[in-house]
Design an enzyme around this catalytic site. Structure first.
Site, PDB file in Angstrom:
ATOM      1  N   THR A 200     -12.725  -2.730 -58.638  1.00  0.00           N
ATOM      2  CA  THR A 200     -12.029  -3.060 -59.888  1.00  0.00           C
ATOM      3  C   THR A 200     -11.678  -1.771 -60.624  1.00  0.00           C
ATOM      4  O   THR A 200     -12.351  -0.754 -60.452  1.00  0.00           O
ATOM      5  CB  THR A 200     -12.975  -3.927 -60.743  1.00  0.00           C
ATOM      6  OG1 THR A 200     -13.051  -5.204 -60.143  1.00  0.00           O
ATOM      7  CG2 THR A 200     -12.526  -4.055 -62.182  1.00  0.00           C
ATOM      8  N   ASP A 231     -15.991 -11.404 -64.357  1.00  0.00           N
ATOM      9  CA  ASP A 231     -16.175 -10.884 -65.723  1.00  0.00           C
ATOM     10  C   ASP A 231     -14.961 -10.121 -66.246  1.00  0.00           C
ATOM     11  O   ASP A 231     -14.796  -9.988 -67.472  1.00  0.00           O
ATOM     12  CB  ASP A 231     -17.381  -9.936 -65.761  1.00  0.00           C
ATOM     13  CG  ASP A 231     -17.181  -8.748 -64.823  1.00  0.00           C
ATOM     14  OD1 ASP A 231     -16.793  -8.973 -63.654  1.00  0.00           O
ATOM     15  OD2 ASP A 231     -17.387  -7.602 -65.256  1.00  0.00           O
ATOM     16  N   THR A 251     -17.503  -2.920 -64.044  1.00  0.00           N
ATOM     17  CA  THR A 251     -17.182  -3.306 -62.673  1.00  0.00           C
ATOM     18  C   THR A 251     -18.481  -3.695 -61.992  1.00  0.00           C
ATOM     19  O   THR A 251     -19.517  -3.075 -62.237  1.00  0.00           O
ATOM     20  CB  THR A 251     -16.494  -2.179 -61.892  1.00  0.00           C
ATOM     21  OG1 THR A 251     -16.312  -2.604 -60.536  1.00  0.00           O
ATOM     22  CG2 THR A 251     -17.296  -0.888 -61.898  1.00  0.00           C
ATOM     23  N   GLY A 254     -19.513  -9.907 -60.944  1.00  0.00           N
ATOM     24  CA  GLY A 254     -19.058 -10.470 -62.200  1.00  0.00           C
ATOM     25  C   GLY A 254     -19.932 -11.540 -62.809  1.00  0.00           C
ATOM     26  O   GLY A 254     -20.076 -11.611 -64.043  1.00  0.00           O
TER      27      GLY A 254
HETATM   28  N1  ASP Z   1     -16.295  -7.559 -61.572  1.00  0.00           N
HETATM   29  C1  ASP Z   1     -15.311  -8.043 -60.636  1.00  0.00           C
HETATM   30  C2  ASP Z   1     -15.488  -9.515 -60.446  1.00  0.00           C
HETATM   31  O1  ASP Z   1     -16.605  -9.972 -60.390  1.00  0.00           O
HETATM   32  C3  ASP Z   1     -15.422  -7.394 -59.314  1.00  0.00           C
HETATM   33  C4  ASP Z   1     -15.318  -5.914 -59.354  1.00  0.00           C
HETATM   34  O2  ASP Z   1     -15.822  -5.272 -60.259  1.00  0.00           O
HETATM   35  O3  ASP Z   1     -14.716  -5.365 -58.437  1.00  0.00           O
HETATM   36  O4  ASP Z   1     -14.503 -10.191 -60.299  1.00  0.00           O
END
Ligand code: ASP
Length: 352
Positions: A200, A231, A251, A254
């Site tokens: 992310t 998230d 990141t 989530g």
């Molecule tokens: N936080 C993101 C999610 O859960 C994933 C990520 O950080 O890459 O969708």
């Protein structure tokens, strides 16, 4: 985890510091600050070729420079955040925009959010499938709609009405992300097994006018189903900005970040700290080093809480006084920071 403290020690340190360190350090004239991330995860030196390592650093540096330029020229924190995220969304290496992971069904559903620390105005989109740069759509939701979050088809209609650039869903296809989905399906693996890093992207900024902003954009997690939303578009979990305390972009896994309310939790604890400072009614200004230590401690404490539930990931943070910090409980995090004081760095692994 970096900067590990027990909860009791943290509370004790907070109270002692709050009682003895009253005034909030003020931001100097013309000061700005920026922190960016491109995801956290099991990012180890021995898993990266020198070419990959260099390519990631170059991509992070390009995004950092774009945001820093906006801020150095007196531009707005929101514009710096947008400039950083646009570059990372268009780079297939990161799990946002062009490089978004695949859903279980073999498509892409993108999430993004942005927040203005001046008045806590915010915009977010979830599960969009045909918008080239979801961060632009999130900002449009903030500025041109009475809402904070739009999802799915409705968000696409809103995007069309506001002239956002559209692309077919296949535009987000990349071979290495498809292989990750296939590996996941053929071996019944979890998304964390196939994607050792989250990918992310996010940015947080303090501009020379004293305003904070935060933004985050993602493709979510490989093999997600049932319109799962993480998230990143959830204000208070993956993104938060409040001029009174801090700007945070997260990141990681989530579900845990939502359960902890990570971004808001960090800002709320910092506000509590300021309240304690104010209540102590002393005029001794808090030293810069002491402040940095306290802010890092608060961020590490919240990330420790995420870890205690079983989650992992990281955050970037800037404060109204210009701190630009990271906290993560993974092996590495693609990250960078730049300030008007001359800091300019990008980093990948936990030991640098
Ligand atoms: N936080 C993101 C999610 O859960 C994933 C990520 O950080 O890459 O969708």
């Amino acid at each position: 985890m970096r900067g590990f403290f027990t909860p009791l020690a943290a509370v004790f340190a907070l109270v002692i510091t709050a009682m003895s360190s009253p005034a909030i350090a003020q931001k100097a004239e013309g000061q700005w600050s920026l922190a960016i991330h491109g995801g956290a995860g099991t990012i180890a030196r021995d898993k990266m070729t020198p070419e990959e390592d260099a390519a990631y650093r170059a991509a992070l540096q390009q995004a950092l420079d774009a945001g820093a330029k906006v801020l150095a020229e007196g531009g707005e924190a929101l514009d710096a955040v947008e400039a950083v995220i646009l570059i990372l969304e268009d780079d297939p290496r990161f799990n946002a925009g062009r490089g978004a992971v695949f859903t279980w069904e073999g498509g892409h559903e993108l999430d993004a959010s942005i927040m203005d620390g001046r008045d806590r105005d915010a915009g977010a989109v979830a599960g969009v499938t045909g918008i080239r740069n979801p961060i632009l759509l999130a900002r449009k939701v903030m500025t041109d709609s009475p809402h904070v979050m739009l999802a799915g088809e409705g968000a696409e209609v809103f995007a069309s009405e506001h002239g956002l650039e559209r692309v077919p869903n296949e535009w987000f296809d990349t071979e290495f992300r498809r292989e990750a989905l296939e590996r996941m399906k053929s071996r019944s693996l979890s998304s964390l097994d196939v994607d050792t890093k989250f990918g992310t992207v996010g940015a947080v900024a303090l501009d020379t006018h004293g305003n904070l902003a935060a933004g985050t954009s993602t493709g979510g997690m490989t093999g997600k189903r049932w319109n799962r939303i993480g998230d990143s578009p959830v204000i208070g979990a993956g993104t938060y900005a409040d001029n009174r305390s801090c700007a945070v972009s997260a990141t990681g896994w989530g579900e845990y970040f939502i359960r902890v309310g990570v971004a808001h939790e960090i800002c709320a604890r910092l506000r509590f700290l300021e309240t304690m400072n104010w209540l102590s009614m002393s005029s001794t200004p808090v030293g810069a080093e002491e402040r940095t230590y306290m802010v890092q401690l608060v961020a590490d404490e919240v990330m420790r809480d995420v870890a205690s539930l079983g989650g992992d990931g990281g955050i970037i943070l800037v404060t109204p006084e210009g701190h630009a910090l990271y906290s993560f409980n993974t092996a590495g995090m693609y990250r960078g920071r730049a300030t008007s004081e001359g800091v300019n760095e990008v980093a990948i692994y936990g030991d640098e």
